[in-house]
Design an enzyme around this catalytic site. Structure first.
Site, PDB file in Angstrom:
ATOM      1  N   GLU A 263       0.900  -1.167   0.000  1.00 40.82           N
ATOM      2  CA  GLU A 263       0.000   0.000   0.000  1.00 40.82           C
ATOM      3  C   GLU A 263       0.930   1.207   0.000  1.00 40.82           C
ATOM      4  OE1 GLU A 263      -1.925   2.897   0.576  1.00 40.82           O
ATOM      5  OE2 GLU A 263      -2.226   2.321   2.662  1.00 40.82           O
ATOM      6  N   CYS A 297      -2.037   9.062   2.774  1.00 37.67           N
ATOM      7  CA  CYS A 297      -1.758   8.542   1.436  1.00 37.67           C
ATOM      8  C   CYS A 297      -2.942   8.834   0.520  1.00 37.67           C
ATOM      9  CB  CYS A 297      -1.382   7.076   1.461  1.00 37.67           C
ATOM     10  SG  CYS A 297      -2.553   6.089   2.317  1.00 37.67           S
TER      11      CYS A 297
HETATM   12  C1  UN1 Z   1      -3.068   6.165   4.950  1.00 40.80           C
HETATM   13  O1  UN1 Z   1      -2.921   7.362   4.753  1.00 40.80           O
HETATM   14  O2  UN1 Z   1      -2.073   5.383   4.934  1.00 40.80           O
HETATM   15  O3  UN1 Z   1      -8.865   6.834   3.881  1.00 40.80           O
HETATM   16  C2  UN1 Z   1      -4.344   5.528   5.320  1.00 40.80           C
HETATM   17  C3  UN1 Z   1      -8.199   7.446   4.735  1.00 40.80           C
HETATM   18  C4  UN1 Z   1      -7.911   6.741   6.035  1.00 40.80           C
HETATM   19  C5  UN1 Z   1      -6.737   5.836   5.887  1.00 40.80           C
HETATM   20  C6  UN1 Z   1      -5.520   6.462   5.264  1.00 40.80           C
HETATM   21  N1  UN1 Z   1      -9.067   5.983   6.404  1.00 40.80           N
HETATM   22  O4  UN1 Z   1      -7.807   8.594   4.567  1.00 40.80           O
END
Ligand code: UN1
Length: 509
Positions: A263, A297
């Site tokens: 990921e 992310c």
């Molecule tokens: C991440 O930034 O690694 O959808 C995860 C989202 C959160 C998870 C982000 N539920 O922004």
């Protein structure tokens, strides 16, 4: 402009210690790694790191525990996850404190991260009674085909600073329900929240009589992660972080025929169509671009706006940006906390310089906000930059609150621009035109693992599978049927007749 007022590092140290104590962690101080806080940019205390012997011990223990855990009935395994979820609920404030101290998240987002952990525990408890396999019609009389799902082994979890606890919980709650054991290498930047999560899981294990070694924590640097990646006892490496990290991890795990679930980076965009409800769009865009100081992310990094509404939308966005309260993440009025480090701020300024050099126009933000009491803290005004083209810097993920705005004339051009980046995590469209919305979600629309309508790119619920395509790595974590990555399937042919009949009408003997 006046400087940002911050709590003293001593206050944060006391707050972290108190939260750790309530969770039941006794901190083993040492000089293996330093816990620090981006709130003031200073060190909190030194901690003991896991050396090679400790890593070996953890891997051996988790492998041994797997032999017991894999035959524990799945609904019993679910009881461990249920207890973990209860403890997470009880310690929601403590965990949120640690997340704010170590990752700099504002209060509501830190609490949200813990809520995400509670939610995935609930999900995994249900899952522990739903690890369904299929029954398949056999082509032979008196035969049955079945698909069975078995636990996989030790899962190595490598996680990043920005969701220091939730990403661990997505992996761990699901892996434990699936009958796997977990060895966790968190980011070096967030050891304290990791100690807290590990401790709560150990308490849950004691409470329900599960083996302690279903979970082991490794604190340390790159070298510790490499051991995890290369060890053949680790059946699945689930790694969250940069694409650069994924490029190292993926091939190394593949070289030993292990499985990996990656990921990695995103470069998420939203298309804003002429029919969009602009009130809704502005709110959705600002949260997605600025939330967690642009360090998710799923953060919105590119805006692709129809030419007819671009000036209006940009005007409203820059007005909203100018009012964003940047500062102490513990202050309930703050919406933008610190960047994780001065290096992150340098990277943002480097990207701003490059994009200016390529003709981009900075419409709002970008300036560092000094904190007189904390010269090493990295606070910055989120930036909006208008660009004419999707140049190299726009195609890269800069992990900071930096939003590039581009315009489009035709819907096809918008989709082409949208997909023309190496990453493929999250995406969204703001429109009231149903055809456009459906086309965006269709096979010829967004090429991302997450595609949304009239909501921003970030803040996914745990019930769906989370992950993306292309350089994002292809992995899926969290809900839906992501659990299958944590198990192995076996196809069973059962002959309940007294004749041997061969498939494909083969006759033999
Ligand atoms: C991440 O930034 O690694 O959808 C995860 C989202 C959160 C998870 C982000 N539920 O922004």
């Amino acid at each position: 402009m006046t400087g940002i007022a911050l709590p003293a590092t001593d206050e944060l140290r006391t707050r972290a210690r108190a939260a750790l104590e309530r969770v039941g962690v006794t901190v083993a101080e040492g000089n293996g790694l330093r816990a620090r806080t981006p709130v003031t940019g200073e060190d909190l205390f030194g901690l003991a790191a896991t050396g090679p012997a400790g890593t070996e011990d953890a891997l051996a223990a988790a492998s041994a525990a797997f032999l017991e855990w894999r035959t524990t009935p799945a609904p019993r395994r679910g009881e461990l996850v249920r207890r973990l979820g209860e403890l997470l609920r009880d310690h929601k404030e403590d965990l949120a404190d640690l997340i704010t101290v170590e990752a700099g998240k504002i209060r509501t987002e830190a609490l949200g991260e813990v809520q995400e952990m509670v939610d995935i525990c609930d999900f995994a408890v249900g899952l522990s009674r739903q690890l369904y396999g299929r029954t398949i019609a056999s082509e032979r009389p008196g035969h049955r085909l079945a698909e069975t799902w078995h636990p996989l082994g030790v899962v190595g979890v490598i996680s990043a600073f920005n969701f220091p606890a939730a990403v661990w919980s997505w992996n761990t709650a699901v892996a434990l329900a699936c009958g796997d054991t977990v060895v966790w290498k968190p980011s070096e930047l967030t050891p304290l929240i990791s100690l807290a999560c590990d401790r709560l899981l150990a308490r849950a294990a004691d409470d329900v009589g599960a083996p302690r070694d279903v979970h082991r924590l490794l604190l340390g640097d790159h070298a510790v992660g490499e051991r995890l990646v290369d060890d053949p006892r680790v059946a699945l490496v689930s790694a969250t972080g940069s694409t650069r990290m994924g490029r190292e991890v993926g091939p190394r795990v593949a070289a030993r025929f292990g499985r990996s679930l990656l990921e990695l980076g995103g470069n998420n965009a939203a298309v804003v169509a002429p029919s969009a409800d602009l009130d809704l769009a502005v709110q959705g865009i600002v949260f997605a671009a600025v939330g967690t100081a642009g360090q998710r992310c799923t953060t919105l990094r590119r805006l692709i706006v129809h030419r007819d509404i671009a000036d209006t939308l940009v005007g409203r966005l820059t007005a909203a940006y100018r009012k964003l309260p940047v500062g102490d993440p513990f202050d309930p009025a703050t919406l933008v906390g610190p960047l994780i480090s001065a290096r992150a701020l340098e990277a943002m300024h480097g990207a701003l310089d490059r994009v200016r050099g390529e003709g981009g126009e900075v419409l709002a933000g970008g300036a560092r906000r000094p904190a007189p009491s904390a010269p090493h803290a990295a606070y910055v005004e989120p930036a909006v930059v208008r660009v004419a083209r999707q140049t190299d810097v726009v195609r890269e993920e800069t992990f900071a609150p930096l939003l590039y705005v581009m315009t489009y004339d035709t819907f096809d051009a918008a989709i082409a621009l949208h997909n023309d980046v190496p990453q493929g995590l999250s995406s969204s469209i703001f429109t009231r035109d149903q055809q456009e919305a459906e086309r965006f979600l269709s096979a010829e629309g967004s090429d991302c693992g997450i595609a949304n309508v009239n909501i921003g790119t970030s803040g996914a619920e745990i019930g769906g599978a989370f992950g993306g395509e292309k350089e994002t790595g292809g992995g899926r974590e969290s809900g839906s049927d992501a659990w299958r990555a944590y198990m192995r399937s076996a196809t069973n042919t059962i002959n309940y007749s007294s004749r041997l009949s061969l498939a494909q009408n083969v006759s033999f003997l």
